[in-house]
Design a protein around this motif. Structure first.
Motif, PDB file in Angstrom:
ATOM      1  N   LYS A 150       0.811  -1.217   0.000  1.00 34.47           N
ATOM      2  CA  LYS A 150       0.000   0.000   0.000  1.00 34.47           C
ATOM      3  C   LYS A 150       0.850   1.275   0.000  1.00 34.47           C
ATOM      4  CE  LYS A 150      -3.942   2.147   2.339  1.00 34.47           C
ATOM      5  NZ  LYS A 150      -4.911   2.045   3.457  1.00 34.47           N
ATOM      6  N   ASP A 162       0.871   7.079  -7.129  1.00 33.79           N
ATOM      7  CA  ASP A 162      -0.245   7.962  -7.463  1.00 33.79           C
ATOM      8  C   ASP A 162       0.299   9.354  -7.778  1.00 33.79           C
ATOM      9  OD1 ASP A 162      -2.618   9.185  -7.846  1.00 33.79           O
ATOM     10  OD2 ASP A 162      -3.415   8.851  -5.830  1.00 33.79           O
ATOM     11  N   GLU A 186       0.723   4.261  -2.992  1.00 31.24           N
ATOM     12  CA  GLU A 186       0.499   5.686  -2.755  1.00 31.24           C
ATOM     13  C   GLU A 186       1.586   6.528  -3.412  1.00 31.24           C
ATOM     14  OE1 GLU A 186       0.336   6.062   1.431  1.00 31.24           O
ATOM     15  OE2 GLU A 186      -1.632   5.104   1.644  1.00 31.24           O
ATOM     16  N   ALA A 242      -0.674  12.379  -5.610  1.00 27.70           N
ATOM     17  CA  ALA A 242      -0.111  12.533  -4.274  1.00 27.70           C
ATOM     18  C   ALA A 242       1.044  13.535  -4.264  1.00 27.70           C
ATOM     19  CB  ALA A 242       0.362  11.180  -3.740  1.00 27.70           C
TER      20      ALA A 242
END
Length: 608
Positions: free
Chosen positions: A430, A437, A434, A440
């Motif tokens: 995870k 992305d 992130e 982000a």
């Protein structure tokens, strides 16, 4: 001033009357220590008194340090000036007056005296060296003492007062600490003013080769300033050619043991002169002198040692050809020193030892002359040692003993399933999802894909829990291993594999490998066995060996010869079975690589 004159004549040690004399003359505000203006007043009085005593000694014709008679603490006679200096030295040592006052009086005394009297004055300074070197006095008067000694050295003759100059230099070496920078010559400046003058024109009736005479004494110019011998100048070539001529002459005229015994070096040392005479008429005698030869050869070794000294700039280092010339000349010089009587081998061994120790000083100066002195360790009293007892632990230290104690209280601590927990694959990947992305806004250098340990652990988890994601590592790197459910839609499409891409690629590779094998089998078959029935039998046995369980052997007739329909169905089933088996084998190999069987072959450099 009259009070001090009476104090000089008083018997007994200075501590019995010195402080009372100062209090009577100055009348200080404090009983034991003078203020700044009071110190200045006392210094002026003492300097005036010292000048009167020196003037009286000169008028009487006596030596300064022997003028007058007074009784010191040992009930022995002593001159007035040494008695006055003892009183002032006591006051400075006890910090009743300013510590630099005694040094100022000694400087004035040497300036007012002749060189004959300065030898007696310096003898007094040498006798009080331990007291003058104490920290409370040394800090106040070290510069004055250095200035006094340098003034004496400038007044002395380097040729006639060699012993006195040596006494001054030895005193400075003992008086100042070893790391004192004022006497270190940090920049390595040479005394180029020490010139050796020799004859330029040949005199009449000369019995030796005058060209050799000039060549020999011209070497002193290079010994005086070795820094001028750089690889880029023509001086080095001139120096090597001149040195070769001198060494050839020494080798052609070796000294015998009788000539070495005829020159008593111990008697010569007592009448040592700082420089040799350069008259051309003495050249023949000097060449037969073993001491003269040794001086010249040792100068050569010192010069070679300087040229190879560490800590120089690259431009000042000798070139490779220059190093070879230095090595060859040095070997010849050492051989000549070994052959020079008396005790040539012992003399060479001592010179090599001195030059080897000199390298330590070169490195010390190159490092900025760090202090040699170290602060003494604090001495602990016996009571402090007895109070502090080290605790005794069962297993040697506190941590191991505590761990052993926990094991006794909870034997199941090592088998607890919660002790070591492997995270789920979705939870582990995870943070990297992130980072991937774009919204982000995480900078690439802070991505977790740059951590080799994080990627290595993730590959091991994926090999056990997500084999499909692990297979994407080859095509997409570590970012392709992240589960697609964690990725945003715009990033997920990049890593979604096309259907049946891998199965088609595996089947294509299998067919490429099967074609050469079939061709090889056909070439290896003898001509007598090539018939329709034999080929069909080989094909049947090959199909059965590839996968006996999946081909459905029940469809084959009892005679072992299948029908055309059965043959087509069997071939199709065989291809499907081989493709499934190949995928299963690939999965097993990839899992084995992550489980540690072939961990070294995982290319982590491709990560990120």
């Amino acid at each position: 001033m009259e009070v001090f004159k009476r104090a000089i004549l008083q018997p007994g040690p200075p501590e019995s009357f010195a402080l009372q004399t100062v209090q009577e003359v100055v009348k200080p505000q404090k009983q034991t220590k003078l203020a700044q203006d009071e110190n200045q007043l006392l210094e002026n009085i003492l300097r005036t008194l010292l000048q009167e005593l020196v003037s009286s000694a000169l008028q009487s014709g006596e030596q300064i340090m022997m003028y007058g008679q007074s009784i010191d603490d040992g009930e022995t006679t002593q001159g007035h000036i040494p008695r006055l200096l003892d009183i002032v030295l006591y006051l400075c040592e006890r910090e009743h007056v300013e510590g630099g006052m005694i040094f100022q009086l000694l400087e004035d005394l040497t300036e007012m005296s002749t060189m004959r009297n300065c030898k007696d004055i310096f003898g007094y300074i040498e006798s009080k060296q331990d007291i003058l070197g104490k920290q409370e006095l040394f800090a106040r008067g070290k510069l004055v003492m250095l200035r006094t000694c340098n003034q004496l050295l400038r007044r002395l003759s380097k040729a006639n007062d060699v012993v006195f100059c040596g006494r001054i230099l030895m005193f400075l070496a003992h008086f100042f600490p070893l790391s004192e920078r004022s006497a270190v010559n940090i920049k390595g400046v040479f005394n180029t003013s020490n010139e050796t003058k020799y004859e330029k024109d040949p005199p009449d009736g000369l019995s030796i080769d005058f060209n050799f005479y000039k060549t020999f004494w011209s070497l002193q110019e290079y010994f005086c300033n070795p820094a001028s011998l750089t690889p880029t100048t023509a001086k080095w070539q001139k120096f090597t050619s001149s040195l070769t001529i001198v060494l050839n002459t020494f080798e052609a005229q070796p000294l015998s043991d009788e000539e070495g015994d005829a020159n008593n070096l111990e008697e010569e040392a007592s009448n040592f002169s700082i420089k040799y005479l350069t008259s051309s008429k003495l050249m023949g005698l000097e060449l037969k002198d073993p001491s003269f030869r040794r001086h010249v050869l040792v100068q050569c070794l010192i010069l070679f040692d300087y040229l190879r000294a560490p800590g120089k700039n690259e431009k000042d280092l000798p070139s490779e050809s220059m190093k070879e010339e230095i090595k060859s000349c040095e070997e010849r010089v050492k051989k000549l020193l070994e052959m020079t009587p008396p005790k040539g081998k012992d003399f060479l061994h001592k010179i090599e030892h001195i030059l080897e120790r000199e390298k330590n000083w070169v490195w010390w100066k190159r490092d900025g002359c760090p202090a040699f002195e170290k602060q003494p360790l604090e001495k602990k009293t016996v009571q402090d040692v007895t109070k502090k007892r080290r605790p005794r632990w069962r297993l040697g230290n506190k941590e191991l003993s505590q761990l052993w104690k926990w094991s006794d209280q909870n034997p199941n601590a090592l088998t607890d399933p919660q002790r070591v927990r492997t995270p789920a694959i979705m939870e582990y990947w995870k943070p990297l999802a992130e980072d991937m992305d774009v919204s982000a806004g995480i900078e690439p250098e802070y991505h977790r894909k740059n951590s080799r340990v994080y990627c290595w652990k993730g590959l091991r988890f994926s090999a056990r829990q997500d084999l499909d994601g692990f297979s994407r590592f080859t095509d997409h790197g570590i970012e392709g291993v992240v589960p697609l459910e964690l990725l945003p839609p715009d990033v997920r499409s990049k890593y979604q594999a096309k259907p049946n891409d891998k199965s088609k690629r595996a089947k294509k590779e299998e067919m490429k490998g099967a074609a050469p094998q079939l061709e090889e089998n056909q070439i290896a078959t003898p001509a007598s066995e090539v018939d329709g029935e034999g080929i069909r039998a080989d094909f049947e046995s090959s199909a059965v060996q590839m996968d006996a369980d999946a081909t459905g052997t029940g469809n084959i007739s009892q005679g072992g010869t299948p029908t055309p329909d059965e043959h087509q169905k069997q071939s199709s089933d065989t291809d499907v079975t081989q493709e499934a088996g190949q995928l299963e084998a690939d999965a097993e190999v990839e899992a084995g690589m992550i489980d540690g069987e072939t961990d070294a072959e995982v290319d982590l450099d491709a990560v990120g």
